[in-house]
Design a protein around this motif. Structure first.
Motif: not given
Length: 445
Positions: A289-294, A368-370, A372-383
């Motif tokens: 988790e965010g407050h206790e990363p491995k 987190p931003d990278r 989330d951007r990857t997940l959006r690209i996975a759905v929205e970008d067909n490249t």
């Protein structure tokens, strides 16, 4: 855990002879390193290679090439079987009965279950069994790399003699049972290899050298490309034995193919919320988790290091890498999550490839931003949609091959892709070796 440091032969072991049956890349590396440290080595491979091996090692007075394993076994005090895992039963059955009285025998295979069974089935009862496994390839510097030593059936004196011999590698000794070895190597190697094998097969299917265009540019892509080339430049059996003969590895490779397929379906169907929820659940399971990363405070890898090692040359000024959904990385974490694997638990037994792969995976999930951007690209970008389709086919193909236990099919699949990339291996290996060295140096404490 202990790190060997003394390269000399100690008093009382001046006449101790190490035998090596199997002079492939790892067998030759061991022979050279042991002889450089002063150990006497007797070695062999297939009889048709006898003359060429004699010529290759003619300048080394400490290495004697013999015609077959019977001669090596009769004359050696510690015999290392350095043969492919698929052949270990046949080779030990042939040469094991010739083992010298009260000798020590071990093996260098990547899967210990069949190796140990062969030793128990065919070696005389007076023979001690101490196996080993260097968790790296033959061209990697052995210093500080993990070296698993397995005291399966041996006296303390025999075990200490083996450790003394292997100290000249300057590796970090890790003590495991055969079962522990197979479970941990499956955790750290099986899915890693499956990912790179699948990437190579996908690029081959598309008749694509990925570094020649703008689609695969940047630190993460450099790791994918360089390590894929590194794997396909090796002999096919290096990875086949681990995957097919290790039951834990079979299960993991099958799960990786399932993770790839299910995530790809979510991308294809436009199910962003479901995809995000699944990936974030997997992230929490694997990385904490965010407050206790491995993961540690310091990242395993830095983009600035990886950016140096592109097969296609440096980036054009001002160029921006095309966005990538990194299906191979998302599926890796999903697979680890499904199997309950925490990769950091086995870092002491990790290979350079695994550390690099975990490093780029961590690199994606740390930001987190990278992510989330990857997940959006996975759905929205067909490249990369067609690339991902071929990757999915490839992952499923390797999983089916492993599930059926087909060594011949594995070899044919591997060699076909190896032939496609072969003209580019020389430059790729040089860049890949430099990258591995730079990354390992940058991650030392």
């Amino acid at each position: 855990m202990a790190t060997g440091s003394s390269p000399s032969v100690p008093p009382g072991m001046e006449n101790f002879i190490v035998g090596i049956i199997g002079m492939g890349d790892m067998g030759k590396m061991y022979a050279r390193r042991l002889s450089d440290a002063g150990w006497r080595v007797k070695a062999c491979d297939r009889e048709e290679l006898f003359e060429s091996l004699k010529e290759e090692f003619a300048s080394r007075n400490n290495i004697q090439i013999l015609r077959n394993g019977h001669l090596v076994s009769r004359a050696s005090d510690y015999i290392i079987y350095s043969v492919e895992a698929a052949a270990i039963d046949r080779v030990v059955a042939e040469y094991g009965p010739s083992t010298k009285l009260d000798a020590i025998v071990g093996g260098q295979t990547s899967c210990k279950a069949p190796e140990i069974k062969a030793f128990e089935d065919y070696l005389p009862a007076d023979v001690d069994i101490v196996s080993c496994h260097s968790l790296h390839g033959p061209k990697v510097d052995t210093r500080d790399q993990p070296l698993v030593i397995i005291k399966h059936r041996a006296s303390t004196d025999s075990f200490n003699r083996v450790e003394t011999v292997l100290q000249c590698l300057h590796s970090t000794h890790v003590y495991l049972t055969a079962h522990e070895h197979d479970r941990i190597t499956a955790d750290t190697q099986a899915v890693t290899h499956a990912a790179f094998l699948s990437m190579g097969k996908a690029w081959h299917s598309m008749r694509q050298f990925p570094w020649e265009g703008a689609r695969y540019v940047g630190g993460i892509e450099n790791v994918k490309i360089n390590l894929t080339m590194r794997i396909y430049s090796q002999k096919w059996h290096v990875y086949a034995g681990l995957a097919i003969l290790n039951p834990e590895a079979r299960k993991q490779i099958d799960q990786y193919a399932k993770s790839v397929t299910e995530l790809y379906k979510l991308m294809l169907g436009g199910h962003l919320d479901e995809l995000r929820a699944r990936v974030l659940r997997a992230k929490e399971t694997v990385f904490g988790e965010g407050h206790e990363p491995k993961w540690a405070d310091k990242p395993l890898l830095q983009d600035s290091v990886l950016d140096q090692f592109s097969l296609g040359g440096p980036r054009v000024d001002g160029s921006t890498p095309l966005p990538n959904n990194h299906l191979s990385l998302l599926a890796m974490v999903d697979c680890w999550s499904a199997l309950g694997i925490v990769p950091y638990d086995h870092m002491i037994c990790s290979t350079p490839l695994f550390r690099l792969w975990l490093g780029v995976t961590e690199h994606l999930f740390r930001d987190p931003d990278r992510l989330d951007r990857t997940l959006r690209i996975a759905v929205e970008d067909n490249t990369f949609r067609s690339d991902d389709l071929e990757f999915t086919f490839a992952a499923r193909g390797w999983a089916e091959c492993v599930g059926l236990g087909h060594f011949d099919t594995w070899r044919e699949r591997f060699l076909a892709t190896q032939k496609f990339f072969e003209p580019r291996f020389q430059g790729a290996i040089e860049v890949g070796n430099a990258m591995v060295k730079a990354v390992l140096d940058s991650t030392k404490d």
